[in-house]
Scaffold this motif. Sequence first.
Motif, PDB file in Angstrom:
ATOM      1  N   VAL B 212      24.733  16.944 -84.752  1.00 28.05           N
ATOM      2  CA  VAL B 212      23.764  16.092 -85.452  1.00 28.05           C
ATOM      3  C   VAL B 212      23.420  16.671 -86.827  1.00 28.05           C
ATOM      4  O   VAL B 212      23.409  15.954 -87.816  1.00 28.05           O
ATOM      5  CB  VAL B 212      22.487  15.911 -84.616  1.00 28.05           C
ATOM      6  CG1 VAL B 212      21.398  15.197 -85.433  1.00 28.05           C
ATOM      7  CG2 VAL B 212      22.810  15.108 -83.356  1.00 28.05           C
ATOM      8  N   TRP B 213      23.146  17.957 -86.875  1.00 27.82           N
ATOM      9  CA  TRP B 213      22.688  18.500 -88.146  1.00 27.82           C
ATOM     10  C   TRP B 213      23.823  19.012 -89.044  1.00 27.82           C
ATOM     11  O   TRP B 213      23.813  18.765 -90.226  1.00 27.82           O
ATOM     12  CB  TRP B 213      21.659  19.615 -87.903  1.00 27.82           C
ATOM     13  CG  TRP B 213      20.264  19.040 -87.733  1.00 27.82           C
ATOM     14  CD1 TRP B 213      19.381  18.764 -88.735  1.00 27.82           C
ATOM     15  CD2 TRP B 213      19.637  18.654 -86.522  1.00 27.82           C
ATOM     16  NE1 TRP B 213      18.236  18.225 -88.229  1.00 27.82           N
ATOM     17  CE2 TRP B 213      18.351  18.140 -86.848  1.00 27.82           C
ATOM     18  CE3 TRP B 213      20.019  18.653 -85.168  1.00 27.82           C
ATOM     19  CZ2 TRP B 213      17.450  17.654 -85.910  1.00 27.82           C
ATOM     20  CZ3 TRP B 213      19.116  18.188 -84.238  1.00 27.82           C
ATOM     21  CH2 TRP B 213      17.853  17.699 -84.590  1.00 27.82           C
ATOM     22  N   ASP B 214      24.804  19.705 -88.459  1.00 25.61           N
ATOM     23  CA  ASP B 214      25.890  20.239 -89.288  1.00 25.61           C
ATOM     24  C   ASP B 214      26.895  19.164 -89.670  1.00 25.61           C
ATOM     25  O   ASP B 214      27.337  19.087 -90.815  1.00 25.61           O
ATOM     26  CB  ASP B 214      26.621  21.371 -88.557  1.00 25.61           C
ATOM     27  CG  ASP B 214      25.791  22.638 -88.576  1.00 25.61           C
ATOM     28  OD1 ASP B 214      24.599  22.535 -88.938  1.00 25.61           O
ATOM     29  OD2 ASP B 214      26.306  23.717 -88.225  1.00 25.61           O
ATOM     30  N   LEU B 215      27.275  18.346 -88.687  1.00 24.53           N
ATOM     31  CA  LEU B 215      28.310  17.348 -88.964  1.00 24.53           C
ATOM     32  C   LEU B 215      27.715  16.006 -89.370  1.00 24.53           C
ATOM     33  O   LEU B 215      28.204  15.328 -90.255  1.00 24.53           O
ATOM     34  CB  LEU B 215      29.203  17.156 -87.730  1.00 24.53           C
ATOM     35  CG  LEU B 215      29.974  18.394 -87.258  1.00 24.53           C
ATOM     36  CD1 LEU B 215      30.847  18.023 -86.065  1.00 24.53           C
ATOM     37  CD2 LEU B 215      30.846  18.954 -88.386  1.00 24.53           C
ATOM     38  N   GLY B 216      26.581  15.627 -88.658  1.00 23.61           N
ATOM     39  CA  GLY B 216      26.067  14.263 -88.850  1.00 23.61           C
ATOM     40  C   GLY B 216      25.076  14.140 -89.992  1.00 23.61           C
ATOM     41  O   GLY B 216      24.761  13.022 -90.398  1.00 23.61           O
ATOM     42  N   GLY B 217      24.505  15.241 -90.443  1.00 22.00           N
ATOM     43  CA  GLY B 217      23.580  15.172 -91.564  1.00 22.00           C
ATOM     44  C   GLY B 217      22.180  14.766 -91.168  1.00 22.00           C
ATOM     45  O   GLY B 217      21.488  14.080 -91.913  1.00 22.00           O
ATOM     46  N   GLY B 218      21.744  15.120 -89.992  1.00 17.80           N
ATOM     47  CA  GLY B 218      20.358  14.841 -89.603  1.00 17.80           C
ATOM     48  C   GLY B 218      20.230  13.638 -88.694  1.00 17.80           C
ATOM     49  O   GLY B 218      21.162  12.833 -88.600  1.00 17.80           O
TER      50      GLY B 218
END
Lengths: 90, 895
Positions: B212-218
């Motif tokens: 979610v945070w590293d790949l998806g951007g939040g």
Amino acid sequence: MPLPGGEDTRPGRRPIFLARASYRRRRLRDAALLAPLAAGFLWALPLLWPRGDTPASRVLVYLFATWALSVLIAVLLARALRRAARAEES
Amino acid sequence: MLGFNGLVGIALLYVAFLFGVAFAAERRAAQGRDGWLRSPWIYTLSLSIYCTAWTFYGAVGYAARSGLEYLTIYLGPSLVMLGWWWLLRKLVRVGRAQRITSIADLISSRFGKSTLLGVIVTLLAVVGVTPYIALQLQSIAQSLDVFAGPGDTAGDGGSVALWSAIGLALFTILFGTRNLDANERHHGIVMAIAVEAVVKIGALLAVGIFVVWDLGGGPSAMLARIDASPIAAWEQSGGRWVGFTLLSAAALLCLPRMFQVLVVENADESHLGTASWAFPLYLLLMSLFVVPIAVMGLERLPDGSNPDMFVLTLPLAEGRDGLAAWAFLGGFSSAASMVMVATIALATMVSNHIVVPLWLHARAQGAVMSGDVRGMVLISRRLSILGVLGLGYLYFRLSGGGAALASIGLVAFVGVVQVLPAMLGGLFWRGATRNGAAAGLVIGFAVWLWSMFLPSVGDGTAIPAAVMTQGPFGLAWLRPQALFGSEGLDPVLHAALWSLVLNSMAFVAVSLASFPGPVERLQGAQFVGVFDHSGGPGGWARGAADAETLLVMAQRILGSAEAQAIFARAAAAQGRDGALPDVTPEFIRALERELAGSVGAATAHAMIGQMTEGASVTVEELIAVADETAQIMEYSGRLEQKSAELERTAMALREANANLTALSVQKDGFLSQVSHELRTPMTSIRAFAEILREGGLAPDEQARFAAIIGDEAGRLTRLLDDLLDLAVLEAGQGRLDMRRVVLSEVLDRALAAALPDPGGLRLLRDRATEAVEIETDPDRLAQVFINLIANARKYCDAAEPELRIVWRPEPGAVDFIDNGSGIPAEQGRVIFEKFSRLSDPGRAGGAGLGLAICREIMTRLGGAVRHLPGSEGTTFRVELPRNAAALAIDQPVAV
């Protein structure tokens, strides 16, 4: 007025107090019985939403929100039930 | 990139770590420092075995294929946990009260400790759960395979699965069969599971956060990605949503491994309260990042990638080897913990409900004579563990590991859920019977096999394709996936619907139609009303076995220290000094429950049964025995009554006979006496009459002889008068002329008659005291007095004979006392008999009937006449009847 250092045992006071406490416990149990039904209804609710038009993300957020809500209610219920059981024992 | 061998090394290290954790937990528990091992948090974490490798890997695959539907698998159990107050609490309470060891034991125990039901549920569980175990082995092999590079030849799925199975079997045997009592917590295993629960949720959250945070951007960007993905549309089928939710809710209750951790390993009922929110929270966290991972996998990984492995392949593809290794350990943990607990649960069931009963059955002489039962049960449980894992491995090899992971999970769910009607019915409906439960289980099991299990093995393998499309023998309404013409339904829903509906219908219908046995009814009351009464179930109304034999057997199962402790406690509770208690029904019940904790209710019941007179004493038998006893008691009571009656009759007859004999003897004696008495005067009369007839006698001689004849005739007349008098008195005939008279007057009359000329007899009287009024027949009383006075005159042998007549007011009697030599005591008793005369008959001048007549008269007057022995001279006492005497005392008359 209760006697200093003693319990208030005058008639008329205790019964009302006890009745109210046991009444609360009964309603607490009712709530414990209804909780899964309410949660079941909440989690089936998205089935009523229009298929195809509703974005999955909205359903996802809704479901996890209600899920978290039910966890919160379960915490309160469990705590209240434990306190009620303890009160009943003593 | 992390190599295959490196990963195997990490896995082995992790396993070694788990071994250490389990050992440490066992050790702490053994030292009694197990406080925090029994905390509600450990309990909640142990519930996490609900989330298997199917969840860990499969949920993402499920989401990638079917969108949000995977959530139903977690929402269902959350509902059950939310409703813990009215269902789980009861289940746990029953489980603890009855010392339930498995779900098969629960059903068996509820329905009269039925061995048959135990076997059915065990078979159902083995058939349903074996594929699930195979699924875990497959997931381990598959996940390792992901890491295997092209050059890694060791990446053969079969051998990985085999080694995993062997390792898990070792671990399970080591920590799962330490103690026999399945109710005791397996601290080592539970601790290992708790650690694994943390590892797997940590891994999944880590992967999720990375996605979610590293790949998806939040989060918000992630939600946008979801809406742009192939699973963006909410097109959920309502039937599947509701159906799968309920199915997974039921599975939480019915899966043997879940029953094991929820009920059997539960240390404290209050832990349920904590778990009621903590476990739904755990499930929430486990499923929180499933959709993002699925969406990201679909987005980033090449087409054709296995979505079941996105959790591993996504970090790997992004070069996050450490994260991937953690994820692998999470998946491995999920698989391992599930396999361990499921194997323990299944092995307990197989051992308690199939192996031990068979073994006991084979040894006809019973558990008393057998060897080490404890060792035997442990061996049987270990062999069962090996057997279960062997079956799982076999299924994995045979199925080829091809089917999608999720579908196997659902197959297992529908299979084990067949227990639900019997379970809920048993907990809430007292009318549920053993036959009903058996019918429902068998039908549900059969429908599940036909419509779901066999088709799932593979197209055309177990069921030919022709049968699938046209039905067996061309019976279209029996097509496995279109029963009774219900076409177009989702296959899982179809199977669940028909199996559960037919199961429930059979259960209810047969329950309504059949009649439960006494043990069933007792257990039914115990289960349904578990919160109302805490008394033990019935079953043992007599204790034929002695405490020592029971102790010997209990030691073999529970171990000597524990068995002795139990017996000593029971003895102390009974207030006895020694180590052995009295074998009361309560004690036997308690002991049976203890044993049930080790070998299951049905087996414990059978073993105790063998102890108590070599056969199981069921309540039916007891009732039959009681009936029989009551009948016998009634019959013997009647017999006793009859025989007492006969006895009485016989005694009366004997008495009558003795009386008759005595009478006859008396009569004979009387007749011979009478003839003798008559003969003497008759002989002289005849002799003198003949002399007179011959003539030639002087006139003075004639006169003398005639006088003799006259005297003798007079004697005869007197005798006959006396006899007649006596006959009348003895027959109770003749009227009494009762009057009020003064005693002295009666005495005066009697003296005048008996002593017209007092002669030599001096009379001593106190006339003043005699002046009392009495009520009597004066003529008869005077007759008695005359007799006594005449006797005194005749028999008194003193030189100057005298007769004292004394009135004794106290007894109310008149004493006649002379100064003669008296009558010997032994003769005093016979003088009132007829014809009894003392020494010299010549002096009597009577026939010896006088005193007999006196006695008869006094008896009729209500008084008595007796000889008083031991006094000086001869004393006769005439006792007047009480009322007459009382009268005399009350009304003295002045004379």
